[in-house]
Design a protein around this motif. Structure first.
Motif, PDB file in Angstrom:
ATOM      1  N   TYR A  41       0.836  -1.186   0.000  1.00 30.05           N
ATOM      2  CA  TYR A  41       0.000   0.000   0.000  1.00 30.05           C
ATOM      3  C   TYR A  41       0.881   1.249   0.000  1.00 30.05           C
ATOM      4  O   TYR A  41       1.942   1.284   0.638  1.00 30.05           O
ATOM      5  CB  TYR A  41      -0.933  -0.007   1.216  1.00 30.05           C
ATOM      6  N   PHE A  42       0.410   2.265  -0.710  1.00 30.39           N
ATOM      7  CA  PHE A  42       1.151   3.499  -0.860  1.00 30.39           C
ATOM      8  C   PHE A  42       0.379   4.645  -0.211  1.00 30.39           C
ATOM      9  O   PHE A  42      -0.861   4.667  -0.212  1.00 30.39           O
ATOM     10  CB  PHE A  42       1.383   3.821  -2.342  1.00 30.39           C
ATOM     11  N   THR A  43       1.105   5.616   0.336  1.00 28.23           N
ATOM     12  CA  THR A  43       0.499   6.804   0.921  1.00 28.23           C
ATOM     13  C   THR A  43       1.436   7.987   0.713  1.00 28.23           C
ATOM     14  O   THR A  43       2.657   7.835   0.648  1.00 28.23           O
ATOM     15  CB  THR A  43       0.229   6.616   2.429  1.00 28.23           C
ATOM     16  N   ASN A  44       0.834   9.161   0.577  1.00 27.05           N
ATOM     17  CA  ASN A  44       1.655  10.373   0.447  1.00 27.05           C
ATOM     18  C   ASN A  44       1.897  11.036   1.793  1.00 27.05           C
ATOM     19  O   ASN A  44       2.460  12.122   1.867  1.00 27.05           O
ATOM     20  CB  ASN A  44       0.979  11.373  -0.493  1.00 27.05           C
ATOM     21  N   ARG A  45       1.475  10.344   2.890  1.00 33.07           N
ATOM     22  CA  ARG A  45       1.689  10.871   4.234  1.00 33.07           C
ATOM     23  C   ARG A  45       2.888  10.195   4.889  1.00 33.07           C
ATOM     24  O   ARG A  45       3.341   9.137   4.457  1.00 33.07           O
ATOM     25  CB  ARG A  45       0.428  10.676   5.075  1.00 33.07           C
ATOM     26  N   LYS A  46       3.363  10.799   5.945  1.00 33.06           N
ATOM     27  CA  LYS A  46       4.525  10.286   6.659  1.00 33.06           C
ATOM     28  C   LYS A  46       4.088   9.338   7.768  1.00 33.06           C
ATOM     29  O   LYS A  46       3.140   9.621   8.500  1.00 33.06           O
ATOM     30  CB  LYS A  46       5.327  11.448   7.262  1.00 33.06           C
ATOM     31  N   VAL A  47       4.788   8.196   7.878  1.00 34.24           N
ATOM     32  CA  VAL A  47       4.521   7.233   8.937  1.00 34.24           C
ATOM     33  C   VAL A  47       5.375   7.597  10.149  1.00 34.24           C
ATOM     34  O   VAL A  47       6.612   7.573  10.083  1.00 34.24           O
ATOM     35  CB  VAL A  47       4.819   5.798   8.473  1.00 34.24           C
ATOM     36  N   ASN A  48       4.719   7.929  11.252  1.00 31.56           N
ATOM     37  CA  ASN A  48       5.450   8.343  12.451  1.00 31.56           C
ATOM     38  C   ASN A  48       5.731   7.181  13.401  1.00 31.56           C
ATOM     39  O   ASN A  48       6.793   7.122  14.012  1.00 31.56           O
ATOM     40  CB  ASN A  48       4.661   9.418  13.195  1.00 31.56           C
ATOM     41  N   SER A  49       4.764   6.289  13.546  1.00 35.55           N
ATOM     42  CA  SER A  49       4.906   5.230  14.541  1.00 35.55           C
ATOM     43  C   SER A  49       4.089   4.012  14.114  1.00 35.55           C
ATOM     44  O   SER A  49       3.064   4.143  13.444  1.00 35.55           O
ATOM     45  CB  SER A  49       4.441   5.733  15.915  1.00 35.55           C
ATOM     46  N   ILE A  50       4.569   2.814  14.526  1.00 31.45           N
ATOM     47  CA  ILE A  50       3.923   1.550  14.187  1.00 31.45           C
ATOM     48  C   ILE A  50       3.972   0.640  15.406  1.00 31.45           C
ATOM     49  O   ILE A  50       4.967   0.621  16.141  1.00 31.45           O
ATOM     50  CB  ILE A  50       4.634   0.834  13.022  1.00 31.45           C
ATOM     51  N   CYS A  51       2.914  -0.134  15.608  1.00 30.92           N
ATOM     52  CA  CYS A  51       2.963  -1.222  16.578  1.00 30.92           C
ATOM     53  C   CYS A  51       1.951  -2.287  16.158  1.00 30.92           C
ATOM     54  O   CYS A  51       0.953  -1.988  15.494  1.00 30.92           O
ATOM     55  CB  CYS A  51       2.697  -0.739  18.002  1.00 30.92           C
ATOM     56  N   TRP A  52       2.212  -3.533  16.532  1.00 30.95           N
ATOM     57  CA  TRP A  52       1.292  -4.620  16.258  1.00 30.95           C
ATOM     58  C   TRP A  52       0.175  -4.610  17.296  1.00 30.95           C
ATOM     59  O   TRP A  52       0.398  -4.296  18.468  1.00 30.95           O
ATOM     60  CB  TRP A  52       2.032  -5.951  16.272  1.00 30.95           C
ATOM     61  N   ALA A  53      -1.037  -4.982  16.861  1.00 33.56           N
ATOM     62  CA  ALA A  53      -2.219  -4.949  17.728  1.00 33.56           C
ATOM     63  C   ALA A  53      -2.911  -6.303  17.708  1.00 33.56           C
ATOM     64  O   ALA A  53      -3.007  -6.948  16.660  1.00 33.56           O
ATOM     65  CB  ALA A  53      -3.182  -3.861  17.270  1.00 33.56           C
ATOM     66  N   SER A  54      -3.404  -6.738  18.872  1.00 35.42           N
ATOM     67  CA  SER A  54      -4.098  -8.026  19.011  1.00 35.42           C
ATOM     68  C   SER A  54      -5.584  -7.756  19.203  1.00 35.42           C
ATOM     69  O   SER A  54      -6.068  -7.646  20.327  1.00 35.42           O
ATOM     70  CB  SER A  54      -3.522  -8.810  20.194  1.00 35.42           C
ATOM     71  N   VAL A  55      -6.309  -7.668  18.097  1.00 33.69           N
ATOM     72  CA  VAL A  55      -7.742  -7.369  18.152  1.00 33.69           C
ATOM     73  C   VAL A  55      -8.557  -8.654  18.227  1.00 33.69           C
ATOM     74  O   VAL A  55      -9.297  -8.887  19.184  1.00 33.69           O
ATOM     75  CB  VAL A  55      -8.170  -6.523  16.936  1.00 33.69           C
ATOM     76  N   THR A  56      -8.444  -9.515  17.220  1.00 32.10           N
ATOM     77  CA  THR A  56      -9.182 -10.782  17.197  1.00 32.10           C
ATOM     78  C   THR A  56      -8.330 -11.956  17.665  1.00 32.10           C
ATOM     79  O   THR A  56      -8.840 -12.924  18.202  1.00 32.10           O
ATOM     80  CB  THR A  56      -9.706 -11.060  15.785  1.00 32.10           C
ATOM     81  N   HIS A  57      -7.040 -11.870  17.451  1.00 26.33           N
ATOM     82  CA  HIS A  57      -6.089 -12.875  17.925  1.00 26.33           C
ATOM     83  C   HIS A  57      -4.723 -12.207  18.002  1.00 26.33           C
ATOM     84  O   HIS A  57      -4.576 -11.053  17.557  1.00 26.33           O
ATOM     85  CB  HIS A  57      -6.071 -14.110  16.997  1.00 26.33           C
ATOM     86  N   PRO A  58      -3.704 -12.847  18.582  1.00 26.80           N
ATOM     87  CA  PRO A  58      -2.404 -12.181  18.735  1.00 26.80           C
ATOM     88  C   PRO A  58      -1.853 -11.665  17.413  1.00 26.80           C
ATOM     89  O   PRO A  58      -1.792 -12.386  16.419  1.00 26.80           O
ATOM     90  CB  PRO A  58      -1.517 -13.288  19.329  1.00 26.80           C
ATOM     91  N   ASP A  59      -1.498 -10.404  17.416  1.00 21.63           N
ATOM     92  CA  ASP A  59      -0.890  -9.731  16.254  1.00 21.63           C
ATOM     93  C   ASP A  59      -1.772  -9.844  15.015  1.00 21.63           C
ATOM     94  O   ASP A  59      -1.293 -10.075  13.901  1.00 21.63           O
ATOM     95  CB  ASP A  59       0.500 -10.312  15.966  1.00 21.63           C
ATOM     96  N   SER A  60      -3.071  -9.656  15.198  1.00 21.83           N
ATOM     97  CA  SER A  60      -3.992  -9.734  14.061  1.00 21.83           C
ATOM     98  C   SER A  60      -4.011  -8.462  13.237  1.00 21.83           C
ATOM     99  O   SER A  60      -4.377  -8.488  12.061  1.00 21.83           O
ATOM    100  CB  SER A  60      -5.415 -10.031  14.562  1.00 21.83           C
TER     101      SER A  60
END
Length: 514
Positions: free
Chosen positions: A230-249
């Protein structure tokens, strides 16, 4: 005036040390410090795990040339020890003969990097510690001469010193379009089976996707890039994995808006990046939160499916399912965040150097009464990492200070020397299983410390020339590639991906190329 000109002319001929009392006095003044600096630089260039916090790091191993030579420093001049003469320093905008102090320092740094790379490529890297090998350590352990804690630390130190670099080939379904964009950031999930990647693209935006890793019992590692990018013209400041439905989903992504495009925080399902299940990608959310500097996902059941975002003068805790928010006003930008594991407590690092905690179980109070533990680093905090027992926190700032804090006393109990940072947003990484702390400096060197005693174990130069756009991003895992994975360091720099094996029996995978 004529006397000064004759002195400089004499120095150009290399006879300054023998010119009267002035030359002898200056020789006495510079002789011993010069020898001491040369010996320190030589010890460092040998490489090895024994580099302690008191030994010079690459950025301080040898100072600028006028100081590292035995010749006295003259304002506006640079002494070249190879040619044994002085040269006039010119302004940086002089295109005819651009001999500047900055250019000299860059040339020195690049020379040190090349020498360290050559040293790392040698089949047997010399170690600082005499007798540091697994056989002798095992014998001393059986004889009771080495305590268990010291034995484990020394074994890890030995493994760190023996890590060798291997370039990984990233496999893709579309082999006709290899990666031509520089890596900016890589973040691994909890099992280190997948790594979320962000790459800069030429037109100013970025692209992001997921790489899958697999370790084999034969001792090799394979990497495959997911189909959808996926492409975006915005800057990515921060990332983290999230466990919504199962670990690291899912993946939690902070995007900073530009021009008329507002910023947002997106919660993307990991299945979105694969063609295996395109019809049911899962929960996909976008929250209108602009100028978010940092984010963190809570894994504690008492604050299930909650995530935080650090903004300018504000902390927002959001329920990903209901959208309900709690806001906390502060007096600074929140650049780093992480939740504790055993309690729903959020730790925040600010631009002012303040680090404070928020207990989500408490009701909001007036003023700053909701703040729990509070203490300060020396500068803007770029990273906070909570250890598994929730009693210790590691923080790094923009002065290059990396400290271990005891949260029960709000006191720094350990400092890790050698990290280089002046103004960049740089994370630190902790691997408690191996007892290691890692950080990439603004000088593009990757450093590994002993987590327990703060000893600098290894300094790894970047395989590419240093630059502000080529700072490596790293991941260290005891099982890179999942349950059957391999321990080691993963490094993404420029357009390449490297693996530093923590075991000496790593096998290069050539089956895919055959």
């Amino acid at each position: 005036m004529s006397r000064g000109c004759s002195v400089v002319a004499g120095m150009k001929r290399g006879n300054w040390q023998g010119r009267g009392d002035w030359g002898r006095a200056d020789q006495r003044q510079h002789h011993n410090p010069g020898r001491q600096r040369e010996s320190c630089s030589h010890r460092f260039e040998c490489g090895g795990p024994g580099t302690s916090q008191n030994e010079p790091s690459p950025e301080t191993a040898s100072p600028s040339l006028p100081q590292s030579s035995r010749a006295p420093e003259l304002p506006g001049f640079y002494f070249d020890p190879e040619k044994n003469r002085y040269f006039r320093l010119l302004p940086g905008n002089n295109n005819c003969n651009p001999l500047t102090r900055e250019g000299i320092q860059q040339r020195e740094q690049e020379g040190r990097r090349v020498r360290l790379l050559e040293e790392d490529e040698k089949p047997r890297k010399k170690s600082y510690r005499t007798g540091l090998n697994s056989t002798i350590l095992l014998q001393k352990r059986h004889l009771g001469l080495v305590p268990e804690t010291s034995y484990c630390r020394l074994i890890h130190e030995l493994k760190v010193s023996s890590m060798r670099r291997h370039k990984l080939e990233v496999q893709s379904s579309d082999s006709s379009s290899p990666n031509t964009d520089n890596f900016k950031l890589i973040v691994a999930d909890s099992a280190c089976e997948r790594v979320f990647t962000v790459n800069d693209v030429e037109h100013g935006g970025c692209k992001y996707g997921i790489m899958n890793f697999k370790g084999c019992s034969e001792g090799s590692l394979s990497v495959e890039m997911c189909d959808n990018l996926y492409f975006t013209n915005r800057k990515v400041n921060s990332i983290c994995w999230a466990s919504v439905t199962h670990p690291d989903s899912h993946v939690l992504l902070c995007l900073v808006g530009i021009a008329d495009t507002p910023g947002c925080v997106s919660l993307l399902p990991a299945s979105l990046f694969s063609n295996s299940n395109p019809d049911q990608p899962g929960m996909l959310c976008s929250f209108k939160i602009s100028t978010a500097w940092s984010c963190a996902w809570c894994l504690n059941p008492q604050a299930d499916k909650n995530f935080s975002t650090g903004l300018s003068r504000l902390v927002i805790v959001t329920d990903a399912v209901t959208g309900r928010r709690q806001t906390y006003g502060i007096n600074s930008d929140v650049l780093a965040q992480q939740f504790a594991l055993r309690a729903p407590v959020l730790y925040n690092g600010c631009r002012t150097g303040e680090i404070f905690s928020i207990d989500l179980r408490q009701r909001a109070r007036r003023g700053h009464g909701w703040k729990g533990v509070r203490f300060y680093q020396d500068s803007a905090v770029t990273s906070v990492r909570i250890l598994q027992d929730d009693n210790y926190l590691i923080a790094a700032d923009m002065l290059g200070k990396v400290k271990l804090w005891d949260l029960r006393m709000a006191k720094a109990v350990q400092q890790y020397e050698g990290h280089h940072n002046e103004h960049a947003y740089l994370p630190v990484h902790v691997n408690e299983q191996e007892g290691l702390l890692l950080a990439v400096g603004q000088d593009c060197y990757t450093r590994l410390w002993s987590l327990g005693d703060g000893r600098l174990l290894r300094t790894i130069p970047s395989p590419h020339p240093a630059g502000k756009d080529s700072v490596p991003s790293v991941v260290f895992s005891s099982q890179l590639g999942g349950h059957r994975g391999l321990p080691g360091l993963l490094m993404a720099v420029s357009q390449d991906l490297y693996y530093f094996s923590y075991n000496s029996d790593y096998q290069e995978q050539r089956g895919a190329d055959a």
